[in-house]
Design an enzyme around this catalytic site. Structure first.
Site, short mmCIF file in Angstrom:
data_model
loop_
_atom_site.label_atom_id
_atom_site.label_comp_id
_atom_site.label_asym_id
_atom_site.label_seq_id
_atom_site.Cartn_x
_atom_site.Cartn_y
_atom_site.Cartn_z
N ASP A 53 -31.76 30.56 1.30
CA ASP A 53 -32.45 29.31 0.95
C ASP A 53 -31.43 28.20 0.62
OD1 ASP A 53 -34.68 30.84 1.13
OD2 ASP A 53 -35.40 30.47 -0.92
N HIS B 70 -29.04 32.89 -1.27
CA HIS B 70 -28.88 31.43 -1.17
C HIS B 70 -27.62 31.09 -0.40
CE1 HIS B 70 -31.79 31.91 -4.41
NE2 HIS B 70 -32.22 30.72 -4.05
#
Lengths: 302, 224
Positions: free
Chosen positions: A104, A257
């Site tokens: 992400d 991430h």
């Protein structure tokens, strides 16, 4: 008298007599009429009735609580059915030792390096990206598409107060993000991941709107906690969770991430996956999404 | 014979007597007319109570609908009970409306007895006033029936809406919403018709008053 003509005097007398009789008759008639009016009982006029019923408009059903609860129920049932399909898909994937890596918040400054690492391990992954970051690093987005990575949407602001501010706000951000991705890489992605996940702030209304507009909301079943741990501990964390998930018979969908520390320690995780015979795959529009079920936990931020 | 020749003003006398007899005849007609028209008005007085009942049941039905909208889909029993209640109030309105129709028709049929009487009036001014009364009787009658028909249409739409709401999770929102819009439009139409009817009623009461006055009857208005 018979046959005898009346003289002028006689004629005048007769005329006067008739006039007198007539006057008397008319006068009498008038008096009688007047008297009869005085004595006659007054007649009643009963007014005819007006209509008095009155009506007020009915409220709209669409805006009612009842309709809202009906739509929520429908949406939850739909989501439950999709989730069942997603579980079945992940069960099938588990048999083939499939793993879904997801990143992400990118593309970050380290995105190129991240792609290099993945390429090095011949690993596939899916990137849920923010619109402004894509605009800043268009070349990475193009590279992702070119190298057949999965691309998805993560919104514009990454600010919970903004993206969950109204029923339509998530849809608005995702639609804008989708447009940016299409303009940069020419692909239409329906894959969305909500910042902080779909629990608790993605309400049923928001879910329904996203679904009606063709978006597929993806959450995860392993949270690497790389955002919190900020060092290599996240790798151990993921490995532990993969082993735990093995017991349930589900393929892992791992949340990570696109950031420097994650990129730095990612090879340790990829080594583990290779060593244990896992194959990484990307998420696609055709797959039923794994979404956190509300189960009474979804609520508005306000 | 000469004396008869001299009675040339006699026709004038006969004319006066004829006119006086005519006046008397018109007054008799007016009295008969008064009996029918006021009996009709008396019958119509029962409408007031029924109109009140219509408003009350319509308000109760609307309140039940409002309660229904505030419920949640899992409150199954409450939903069914509230729909049943609303349907009951709707049915009550239908029954009352039927009674209103009967009353109005009864009143109208008495009022129409006036037709031949008015046609028989000799005095042109009285006749004109009588014909105006007659015209307004017909106008009110026609409008009342349009009103009643529209009211039935509203009740049918309400029935339809509650049947749709009984479908619970299978409720087709768009169709139901269209249904509600039609109901609200029909309410507006009803209000317009009611206002027009009430204007005709005022005109009718005034026309009756004017006619009685012209016919030389002393009139006193009775309060509703």
């Amino acid at each position: 008298m018979r046959g005898m003509p009346l003289n002028r005097k006689g004629k005048i007398t007769i005329f006067l007599m008739l006039t007198l009789i007539l006057s008397l008759l008319v006068g009498w008639g008038t008096i009688v009429k007047a008297n009869s009016g005085k004595n006659k009982p007054t007649i009643a006029l009963i007014p005819a009735q007006p209509l008095s019923s009155s009506f007020k408009p009915k409220q709209s059903f669409a805006a009612s609580d009842l309709n809202h609860s009906i739509q929520n129920k429908k949406e939850l049932s739909r989501e439950q059915a999709v989730n069942q399909k997603a579980q079945q898909q992940l069960e099938k994937d588990h048999k083939h030792k499939v793993i879904y890596l997801t990143f992400d918040d990118g593309p970050s400054l380290e995105a190129d390096q991240l792609l290099d690492v993945l390429d090095h391990y011949n690993a596939k992954a899916t990137f849920f990206m923010l619109g402004p970051n894509m605009e800043s690093r268009k070349h990475v987005v193009k590279r992702m598409v070119k190298e057949d990575f999965g691309v998805g949407l993560h919104g514009i602001t990454h600010d919970a107060h903004k993206i969950y501010s109204s029923k339509a706000a998530p849809l608005k951000e995702m639609t804008q993000d989708q447009k940016i991705l299409k303009e940069i890489a020419g692909v239409q992605s329906e894959l969305v991941r909500l910042p902080y996940g779909s629990i608790p702030y993605l309400t049923v209304d928001m879910r329904s709107l996203l679904n009606k507009n063709g978006f597929k909301t993806w959450d995860w079943n392993i949270d690497s906690q790389d955002w919190e741990l900020k060092d290599q501990r996240f790798v151990q964390n993921v490995i532990q969770d993969i082993q735990n998930l093995e017991k349930t018979g589900m393929a892992p969908v791992i949340l990570m991430h696109d950031k420097a520390t994650t990129v730095h320690y990612l090879p340790q995780l990829l080594d583990y996956l290779n060593k244990h015979g896992y194959q990484t795959k990307k998420l696609t529009n055709a797959m039923p999404p794994l979404t956190f079920q509300c189960e009474g936990r979804c609520h508005s931020m306000h | 014979m000469k004396i008869f020749k001299s009675l040339r003003p006699a026709p004038l006398l006969i004319l006066v007597i004829f006119v006086m007899t005519g006046c008397h005849h018109d007054q008799k007609q007016a009295e008969k007319l008064h009996v029918d028209l006021e009996k009709s008005a008396q019958i119509e007085q029962r409408l007031a109570k029924h109109q009140e009942s219509l408003t009350q049941n319509s308000t109760k039905e609307r309140k039940a609908y409002k309660t229904l909208l505030a419920l949640q889909i899992d409150q199954n029993q409450d939903i069914h009970a509230t729909i049943k209640k609303a349907q009951h109030y709707n049915e009550e309105q239908r029954r009352t409306l039927n009674d209103c129709d009967k009353i109005f028709n009864q009143g109208y049929s008495l009022a129409t007895n006036a037709k031949p009487l008015i046609k028989d009036i000799k005095d042109s001014k009285q006749k004109e006033a009588g014909l105006k009364v007659l015209k307004l009787i017909e106008m009110r009658h026609q409008l009342y029936h349009t009103y009643s028909k529209e009211y039935r249409h509203v009740l049918d739409l309400n029935d339809k809406a509650y049947k749709r709401l009984s479908g619970e999770s299978d409720i087709e929102v768009k169709k139901l919403e269209d249904n509600i819009k039609k109901i609200n439009q029909a309410y507006k139409n009803l209000d317009n018709k009611k206002e027009q009817f009430n204007r005709y009623t005022t005109q009718y009461n005034q026309a009756k008053w004017a006619y009685y006055q012209k016919a030389g009857l002393q009139v006193k208005q009775v309060q509703n």
